[in-house]
Design a protein around this motif. Structure first.
Motif, short mmCIF file in Angstrom:
data_model
loop_
_atom_site.label_atom_id
_atom_site.label_comp_id
_atom_site.label_asym_id
_atom_site.label_seq_id
_atom_site.Cartn_x
_atom_site.Cartn_y
_atom_site.Cartn_z
N LEU A 75 0.35 -1.28 0.12
CA LEU A 75 0.28 -0.16 0.17
C LEU A 75 1.09 1.02 -0.13
CD1 LEU A 75 -2.73 -0.60 2.65
CD2 LEU A 75 -3.09 -0.78 -0.07
N ALA A 76 2.08 1.69 1.15
CA ALA A 76 2.70 2.40 0.68
C ALA A 76 3.14 3.01 -0.60
CB ALA A 76 3.89 2.07 1.80
N HIS A 77 3.27 1.88 -1.56
CA HIS A 77 3.85 2.20 -2.85
C HIS A 77 3.14 2.44 -3.65
CE1 HIS A 77 7.93 0.36 -2.14
NE2 HIS A 77 7.37 -0.25 -2.11
N TYR A 78 1.56 2.35 -3.95
CA TYR A 78 0.63 2.79 -4.50
C TYR A 78 -0.85 3.97 -3.82
CZ TYR A 78 1.74 -1.17 -7.14
OH TYR A 78 2.68 -1.91 -8.34
N PRO A 79 -0.10 5.37 -3.36
CA PRO A 79 -1.10 6.16 -2.89
C PRO A 79 -2.23 6.24 -3.14
CG PRO A 79 1.51 6.65 -4.26
CD PRO A 79 1.06 5.77 -4.22
N LYS A 80 -2.58 5.74 -4.54
CA LYS A 80 -4.35 5.94 -4.51
C LYS A 80 -4.75 4.80 -4.05
CE LYS A 80 -4.11 8.45 -9.21
NZ LYS A 80 -4.86 8.78 -10.66
#
Length: 181
Positions: free
Chosen positions: A69-74
């Motif tokens: 989740l940290a790699h994909y902010p949306k």
């Protein structure tokens, strides 16, 4: 091409449903309508592929959910809403997630980060995939049969349609030549 579909069709359905699924499964239904593959073997292959794909994503989310989740902010911005929904109505959310196009990988990842029991997820994931696979394969199967019926009705008019197309192309070419002069 027919031999290729007959030999590798089930593998393609398995891989496609493991990763995402809807388009490949609908095409598997079309191949079944053509007689290259069997309808029920396509459905069973999709059930296994879809179930295992979601389970793999769930366990990845369970173990690496916060990092992913940290790699994909949306996705991270929407994750709390999805997590609250899953915690409140886990059964319905897991089953309905199967029908949300584009969320087949992200959904189980987020669900894995919710802390839902793996056995509970497996049960509802299986229920969802058993509903989803015959429906999507059936859409492809029935859509192709409808196209064949429609084309069958047009067969009487094929020569007339072909003549109209050739006439239209000839007139367009003559008009383009006339404009050039």
């Amino acid at each position: 091409m027919q031999d290729l579909i007959a030999n590798l069709g089930y593998l393609a359905v398995f891989i496609g449903t493991f990763l995402e699924g809807e388009t490949v499964l609908a095409l598997g239904g079309v191949a079944a309508a053509h007689g290259y593959l069997g309808y029920w073997p396509v459905v069973c292959t999709a059930i296994v592929g879809g179930f295992l794909g979601d389970q793999a994503c769930f366990f990845m989310g369970r173990r690496y959910g916060e990092r992913i989740l940290a790699h994909y902010p949306k996705l991270a911005a929407r994750a709390p809403r999805v997590q609250a929904l899953v915690r409140r109505w886990d059964a319905g959310a897991v089953i309905l997630l199967r029908f949300c196009y584009g969320l087949r990988i992200a959904g189980p990842l987020v669900i894995g980060s919710c802390g839902i029991s793996p056995w509970r997820l497996a049960l509802f994931n299986f229920i969802g995939v058993v509903i989803w696979a015959p429906l999507v394969a059936g859409v492809g199967f029935l859509a192709w049969q409808a196209v064949e019926q429609w084309l069958g009705r047009l067969r009487h008019a094929q020569i007339a349609l072909l003549m109209l197309v050739v006439l239209g192309l000839t007139i367009a070419w003559l008009a383009a030549q006339w404009r050039r002069r």
